[in-house]
Design an enzyme around this catalytic site. Sequence first.
Site, PDB file in Angstrom:
ATOM      1  N   VAL A 276       0.840  -1.201   0.000  1.00  0.00           N
ATOM      2  CA  VAL A 276       0.000   0.000   0.000  1.00  0.00           C
ATOM      3  C   VAL A 276       0.875   1.252   0.000  1.00  0.00           C
ATOM      4  O   VAL A 276       2.015   1.228   0.475  1.00  0.00           O
ATOM      5  CB  VAL A 276      -0.938   0.058   1.240  1.00  0.00           C
ATOM      6  CG1 VAL A 276      -1.943  -1.082   1.220  1.00  0.00           C
ATOM      7  CG2 VAL A 276      -0.146   0.055   2.546  1.00  0.00           C
ATOM      8  N   CYS A 277       0.341   2.325  -0.569  1.00  0.00           N
ATOM      9  CA  CYS A 277       0.954   3.646  -0.479  1.00  0.00           C
ATOM     10  C   CYS A 277      -0.165   4.668  -0.652  1.00  0.00           C
ATOM     11  O   CYS A 277      -1.332   4.291  -0.757  1.00  0.00           O
ATOM     12  CB  CYS A 277       2.063   3.829  -1.512  1.00  0.00           C
ATOM     13  SG  CYS A 277       1.499   3.757  -3.214  1.00  0.00           S
TER      14      CYS A 277
END
Length: 302
Positions: A180-181
């Site tokens: 995730v980012c």
Amino acid sequence: MVRMQYQVLLFYKYVTIENPKELVASYKALCAKYNLKGRTIIAEEGINSTLEGLVEDTENFLKEFLLDARFSDMQIKRSHGEGDSFPKLSVKLRPEIVGTRFPKEVDPTKKTGKYLKPEELRKWYEEDKDFVVVDMRNSYEFESGHFKKSIDPGMDASRELPEKIAKIKEAVKDKTVLTVCTGGVRCEKMSAYLLHEGFDENKVYQLDGGMHSYMEKFPGKDFLGTLFTFDDRLVMDFGGEREVIGMCKRCGVKNEQYQNCANAECNMLFLICNDCMSSEGPGFCSEKCEKSTVRVVQRMRG
Ligand SMILES: [Zn+2]
Ligand SMILES: [Zn+2]
């Protein structure tokens, strides 16, 4: 008086751009036409952009920009702004849209982690599926907020991922991985890098649209704290009931305010509360920084 309504746009795409220099010029002109401010990086590998302007101007900008067939299928994230998220308009030509310095064969347009829709992730949480979230942002971003079941690899910059692979492998073992980012642009490459490093391609996912899309759809759910942004807002949330998890680095009180380290060479963002700020000033992000600055001062005196 009618209050002006501002909006921040966030989008990216990995797509080969034959003449990036040309695009920098035309993109700059188009942003200026609609009085937009923000930060954009254009490279041969694509575009990564965040812009702010009046709601109407940002929407008209999109109508015009998305006529370009290279970008017409882009996913656009929108959030509330106050008109002061960016000091100016900056459009830069760079070798990469995310500074990873990975080998050329790590190419997200050829091979990358499987896309997981926010709705599917919500289901994973509801079912309490056995998986590990690998947060591909920097550590200081992780500190003010992150997903449940997350690990922080401990990066200060995206190019440090190769040094953190052993630590990630150790934490993940043979579980399903979700990278995730903020908006997804880093995970395209970083999940690709995990595959390059021998992670099982059936078990590596990336969150489609990043945390931003998830929080828009499920405000206050599964994400603890607040979302760090690279603009002058510094953090944002989308409402919903949420828990503050950020902590003042000095006194440990719950806090979501960032300051830059007083060591000019470091300049790293860290969490510090108002009370500590007013009693001792912004200070340093770490003991190491505090000491190194003292050394510089002493050397100058000597
Ligand atoms: Zn404090
Ligand atoms: Zn520092």
